[in-house]
Design an enzyme around this catalytic site. Structure first.
Site, PDB file in Angstrom:
ATOM      1  N   THR A  61       1.156  -1.167   0.185  1.00 45.21           N
ATOM      2  CA  THR A  61       0.070  -0.278  -0.078  1.00 45.21           C
ATOM      3  C   THR A  61       1.596   1.649   0.604  1.00 45.21           C
ATOM      4  O   THR A  61       1.924   1.115   0.231  1.00 45.21           O
ATOM      5  CB  THR A  61      -0.861  -0.127   1.437  1.00 45.21           C
ATOM      6  N   LYS A  65       3.714   1.359  -3.251  1.00 47.18           N
ATOM      7  CA  LYS A  65       3.347   0.799  -4.766  1.00 47.18           C
ATOM      8  C   LYS A  65       3.761   0.383  -5.764  1.00 47.18           C
ATOM      9  O   LYS A  65       3.903  -0.427  -6.886  1.00 47.18           O
ATOM     10  CB  LYS A  65       1.730   1.300  -5.141  1.00 47.18           C
ATOM     11  N   ASP A 101      -6.610  -3.297  -8.363  1.00 45.36           N
ATOM     12  CA  ASP A 101      -7.503  -1.986  -8.490  1.00 45.36           C
ATOM     13  C   ASP A 101      -8.798  -2.577  -9.566  1.00 45.36           C
ATOM     14  O   ASP A 101      -9.600  -2.338  -9.197  1.00 45.36           O
ATOM     15  CB  ASP A 101      -6.968  -1.103  -8.050  1.00 45.36           C
ATOM     16  N   ARG A 156      -2.465  16.706 -15.561  1.00 43.68           N
ATOM     17  CA  ARG A 156      -2.667  14.718 -14.806  1.00 43.68           C
ATOM     18  C   ARG A 156      -3.245  14.267 -15.521  1.00 43.68           C
ATOM     19  O   ARG A 156      -3.396  14.006 -15.589  1.00 43.68           O
ATOM     20  CB  ARG A 156      -2.724  14.958 -12.963  1.00 43.68           C
TER      21      ARG A 156
END
Ligand code: ATR
Length: 278
Positions: A61, A65, A101, A156
């Site tokens: 986590t 990562k 995920d 982004r």
């Protein structure tokens, strides 16, 4: 006895031990799943020594990562798409990495709002961090024609769109409510709404199509302001807890050899824990 763990810095709030601990007990597997605080500068060495330390693998986590992704030798398609990994296992002495995920989100969506895929409309993704990347990749893999990404910091969102190609387009953050009107699925991947803090400022009042699905990856609180508003307007809602539970499935199977099931009992266990900490 098989051994796995979750690593992060800090690691105190991870719910992974509770999820995997539940499955180990439920399935009667002789294994353990612990949590280990690993500093970023020590993460590479920790992962390289996993096998020698007796681990079958681990979850990873924040903020490790990306380091996990870089350290791994074999990487699954989702990890490559996101540039980050949350699940590590060892195969023939090689460090293998996955980003589950994508699987977690898409599986939970498929189970809680299966009709999403029949809506011939774009998907609107709010946010452009790692979670957004994993989710955008999932929709592209599922064959969606157009994913619209909107983010407070436009650059982004543009980087994300450039990474995935022409099916991903950028929308100004200020136009997010208009984008929501045209979308079949709306997903919040930002941290807004976590612990009730902040507001997305997303106006759902002009959404005429009641089949519209509204999903949030925030799960504290379980019903975020966004989901509460969507529910009041009669839209389909998908909470963030399901993603957390389903993303744990592939790792457990790799380490302990049995594919576990996300049961209502497991969900209740985590909900009770979340409520106890409020
Ligand atoms: P993760 O990798 O877990 O997705 P992240 O990279 O920190 O996390 O991304 C957090 C997301 O929430 C980003 O899209 C961030 O927007 P910026 O890129 O502009 O930072 C978004 N976010 C967080 N707080 C926000 C706020 N108050 N208003 C708008 N967006 C916010």
């Amino acid at each position: 006895m098989r051994k796995a763990c979750v690593i992060g810095w800090p690691i105190t709030h991870s719910r992974s031990p509770m999820i995997h601990g539940y499955w180990l007990k439920q399935l009667g597997i002789d294994g353990t799943y612990g949590k280990v605080a690993v500093k970023p500068e020590e993460a590479r060495a920790f992962l390289r020594g996993l096998s020698a330390a007796g681990y079958a693998g681990c979850n990873v986590t924040v903020p490790l990562k990306e380091i996990a992704f870089e350290t791994a030798v074999e990487k699954d398609a989702s990890a490559v798409a996101v540039g980050a990994a949350n699940t590590i296992w060892i195969e023939d002495g090689r460090i293998c990495a996955a980003n589950t995920d994508t699987y977690g989100f898409m599986m939970h969506l498929a189970l809680s709002a299966p009709e999403w895929s029949e809506l011939d409309k774009p998907v609107l993704v709010l946010g452009a961090g790692g979670a957004a990347r994993a989710i955008v990749y999932g929709f592209l893999e599922a064959g969606i024609g157009r994913v619209v990404v909107t983010n407070r910091t436009r650059a982004r969102a543009e980087a994300l769109a450039a990474h995935f190609g022409a099916r991903v387009v950028v929308l100004d953050w200020e136009k997010r409510s208009q984008g929501a009107c045209e979308a079949g699925v709306i997903v919040n991947t930002t941290t807004i709404g976590m612990k009730g803090e902040g507001s997305l400022g997303l106006d759902l009042s002009s959404i005429a199509d009641k089949r519209t699905v509204v999903a949030d990856i925030v799960y504290v609180p379980l019903e975020t302001e966004l989901l509460a508003e969507a529910r009041r307007r009669g839209l389909r809602t998908v909470d963030g807890l399901g993603m957390l539970l389903h993303q744990a499935v592939p790792g457990f199977e790799k380490w302990f050899g049995t594919r576990p099931v996300v049961t209502p009992e497991l969900r209740d266990l985590i909900v009770a824990d979340l409520e106890a900490q409020r």
